[in-house]
Design a protein around this motif. Structure first.
Motif, mmCIF file in Angstrom:
data_model
loop_
_atom_site.group_PDB
_atom_site.id
_atom_site.type_symbol
_atom_site.label_atom_id
_atom_site.label_comp_id
_atom_site.label_asym_id
_atom_site.label_seq_id
_atom_site.Cartn_x
_atom_site.Cartn_y
_atom_site.Cartn_z
ATOM 1 N N PHE B 325 0.845 -1.200 0.000
ATOM 2 C CA PHE B 325 0.000 0.000 0.000
ATOM 3 C C PHE B 325 0.877 1.245 0.000
ATOM 4 O O PHE B 325 1.998 1.224 0.526
ATOM 5 N N ALA B 326 0.342 2.307 -0.547
ATOM 6 C CA ALA B 326 0.983 3.615 -0.401
ATOM 7 C C ALA B 326 -0.099 4.680 -0.462
ATOM 8 O O ALA B 326 -1.095 4.519 -1.182
ATOM 9 N N ILE B 327 0.069 5.714 0.314
ATOM 10 C CA ILE B 327 -0.851 6.859 0.247
ATOM 11 C C ILE B 327 -0.008 8.097 0.008
ATOM 12 O O ILE B 327 0.986 8.329 0.695
ATOM 13 N N VAL B 328 -0.383 8.877 -0.982
ATOM 14 C CA VAL B 328 0.306 10.131 -1.296
ATOM 15 C C VAL B 328 -0.740 11.220 -1.377
ATOM 16 O O VAL B 328 -1.778 11.035 -2.022
ATOM 17 N N GLY B 329 -0.480 12.343 -0.726
ATOM 18 C CA GLY B 329 -1.433 13.429 -0.862
ATOM 19 C C GLY B 329 -1.151 14.573 0.070
ATOM 20 O O GLY B 329 -0.288 14.478 0.941
ATOM 21 N N ASN B 330 -1.892 15.651 -0.131
ATOM 22 C CA ASN B 330 -1.686 16.823 0.708
ATOM 23 C C ASN B 330 -2.691 16.879 1.850
ATOM 24 O O ASN B 330 -3.225 17.922 2.185
ATOM 25 N N LEU B 331 -2.933 15.721 2.421
ATOM 26 C CA LEU B 331 -3.720 15.636 3.648
ATOM 27 C C LEU B 331 -2.777 15.795 4.838
ATOM 28 O O LEU B 331 -1.596 15.493 4.731
ATOM 29 N N PRO B 332 -3.296 16.209 6.000
ATOM 30 C CA PRO B 332 -2.430 16.196 7.189
ATOM 31 C C PRO B 332 -1.967 14.772 7.487
ATOM 32 O O PRO B 332 -2.667 13.799 7.185
ATOM 33 N N LYS B 333 -0.789 14.710 8.104
ATOM 34 C CA LYS B 333 -0.172 13.414 8.364
ATOM 35 C C LYS B 333 -1.096 12.499 9.184
ATOM 36 O O LYS B 333 -1.205 11.292 8.918
ATOM 37 N N ALA B 334 -1.761 13.088 10.176
ATOM 38 C CA ALA B 334 -2.609 12.274 11.059
ATOM 39 C C ALA B 334 -3.744 11.614 10.262
ATOM 40 O O ALA B 334 -4.099 10.461 10.501
ATOM 41 N N GLU B 335 -4.284 12.353 9.299
ATOM 42 C CA GLU B 335 -5.373 11.808 8.482
ATOM 43 C C GLU B 335 -4.866 10.655 7.614
ATOM 44 O O GLU B 335 -5.533 9.628 7.471
#
Lengths: 154, 350
Positions: B325-335
């Motif tokens: 899995f990988a998640i990339v994005g401009n969400l806050p780290k906690a999210e």
């Protein structure tokens, strides 16, 4: 897609075992490559011919007859150049097989998002793809979005 | 005596009140036009995008990390109602046609009797401009005028839109969903945006879309936007609107997170064949951010994982059972971490 890759996938294509994306890529290449078109036609002819072959059940005593014939064959001499050569060639063949098996195993171990080896490269590839998707959405043209989904090159 | 002479002079040369009013209005109009605020140019550009009949050649260049992509295409537009695009470059894709009509995009590949319908696209030119107007009005995006330049031989005004708070910091609320900078060069005569530059991070443009040749009010026969009658339309492979649509073409069960931030919508699902197997990309959007979840299925897990951060993106990648899995994005780290945990839970739950 190049001819080499196309040829590797032709039999899977004829047998209908390719994913839709691979089918699109392959068909796009076939449209432009007369060489591969001929390869495809040959594969289709062979496939149809194989399918047309009648299926017959082997006689029930076939296995017993083969064993009996092997048992009745005269024993070979204990030394021969051809047997020696086979033994000598066996070692490099086994080594080659081991290398190929290791390479296949190694490829399986790579993070699937990238052909790169390091975490940093993988992370970079993921960010690039994510940013391309994001940028494509700000483009007035839908073409970047379409190309990201289907690959820039065919 | 002197006072009398002055008064007489005044009455001799006095300006009629109506004439003065006209002069003032004309002066106000001329000054106003010269200093037309950016927001009005954006609105003009939006109207042009929606209504203008135009044709030409444009080039799209995208630079992300080490990769630069260049697309050249010929286009015919009938406002926001219909559009035809013919790809000129890259050479491997030359001749492909994208048609927009009846609110759907369809792709036709050369020398085939098949067309492919594209899933709904998140943003179009006019919607981007509309969003820009809203954000400028609310002060989230700052707008400034730039000196005039010529684009495709036409005089254009420049409007630069800059996000007031561009950098992503830990634990701060996400910024609005808009690039760090968008610069538009708008044709003074028609209002059509002939050049756009977008930067995601630090002001360096990473996408440039420029019209190289332009024809106003071209002849646009209806057949230009019509699919040939003998063409069969199929869904476009590789990109899907939902997980359910994508699943049949994927060799492993696609995992979806059980937690998503409020207001999250799935923009698209992309299935990419790679050397070492298929990769599925779930591309999401929230009111303030975008993020992508990447996943692939492997039988023999190896060491793979980590956290990274770029100026505007958090990257979190890990392995859970047989899945990468990988998640990339401009969400806050906690999210991002919360989404990751919910993906793990969904894996073990199956």
């Amino acid at each position: 897609m190049d001819c080499k890759r196309c040829e590797r996938q032709i039999w899977a294509y004829v047998e209908g075992q390719l994913a839709p994306v691979q089918v699109h890529a392959l068909e796009a290449h076939l449209r432009e490559c007369s060489h591969c078109q001929r390869q495809l036609e040959a594969a289709r002819v062979a496939y149809r011919a194989l399918r047309r072959l009648p299926r017959r059940r082997a006689p029930a005593d076939l296995s017993a007859r083969v064993r009996r014939q092997i048992a009745e064959m005269p024993a070979r001499s204990s030394f021969g150049w051809s047997r020696l050569w086979r033994r000598v060639a066996l070692a490099p063949a086994l080594a080659l097989l081991a290398v190929v098996a290791w390479w296949g195993w190694h490829m399986q171990q790579q993070p699937p998002f990238s052909d790169a080896n390091t975490d940093a490269d993988t992370a970079e590839a993921l960010v690039e793809l994510h940013e391309q998707l994001e940028l494509a959405d700000w483009s007035p043209s839908p073409t970047p979005s379409y190309f990201i989904s289907t690959g820039y090159t065919r | 005596m002197v006072a009398f002479a002055d008064a007489e002079l005044f009455y001799q040369h006095r300006v009629h009140p109506m004439r003065a009013a006209f002069l003032l209005i004309a002066l106000w109009w001329v000054v106003g036009w010269a200093q037309e605020p950016p927001i009005q140019w954006l609105q003009r550009a939006q109207r042009a995008e929606e209504t203008l009949a135009i044709a030409g050649v444009r080039v799209v260049e995208m630079r992300t990390g080490r990769t630069t992509r260049r697309i050249e295409e010929q286009f015919w537009r009938q406002g926001a109602r219909a559009e035809r695009i013919e790809v000129l470059a890259p050479p491997e894709r030359r001749g492909e046609v994208l048609l927009y009509n009846a609110e759907r995009w369809v792709v036709i590949r050369p020398n085939t009797k098949e067309a492919y319908e594209m899933p709904r696209l998140p943003l179009q030119g006019a919607q981007l401009l509309k969003l820009a107007v809203t954000l400028v009005r609310s002060g989230v995006v700052l707008a400034e005028m730039l000196p005039e330049v010529a684009v495709a031989g036409r005089s254009c005004v420049g409007v630069r839109l800059t996000l007031a708070q561009a950098t992503l910091k830990n634990d701060e609320p996400p910024r609005p969903l808009f690039p760090a900078t968008v610069t538009l060069w708008i044709d003074k005569e028609t209002g059509f945006a002939l050049r756009r530059e977008v930067s995601l991070d630090n002001g360096v443009p990473v996408m440039r879309v420029e019209v190289k040749r332009v024809e106003l009010n071209p002849r646009l026969p209806p057949e230009l936007f019509t699919l040939p009658s003998d063409v069969v339309v199929r869904p476009l492979g590789g990109v899907y609107a939902t997980v359910e649509e994508a699943q049949p073409s994927v060799r492993f069960p696609i995992r979806t997170p059980s937690y998503l931030p409020a207001g999250t919508t799935l923009e698209r699902v992309i299935v990419q064949p790679r050397l070492s197997g298929q990769v599925v990309v779930l591309h999401y959007r929230t009111p303030q951010a975008r993020f992508s979840i990447f996943q692939a299925h492997k039988n023999r897990p190896a060491e793979f994982g980590g956290r990274r951060r770029r100026a505007r993106s958090h990257i979190h990648f890990w392995q859970s059972g047989d899945y990468w899995f990988a998640i990339v994005g401009n969400l806050p780290k906690a999210e991002i971490e919360r989404i990751a945990q919910s993906l793990n839970a969904s894996t073990t739950g199956r």
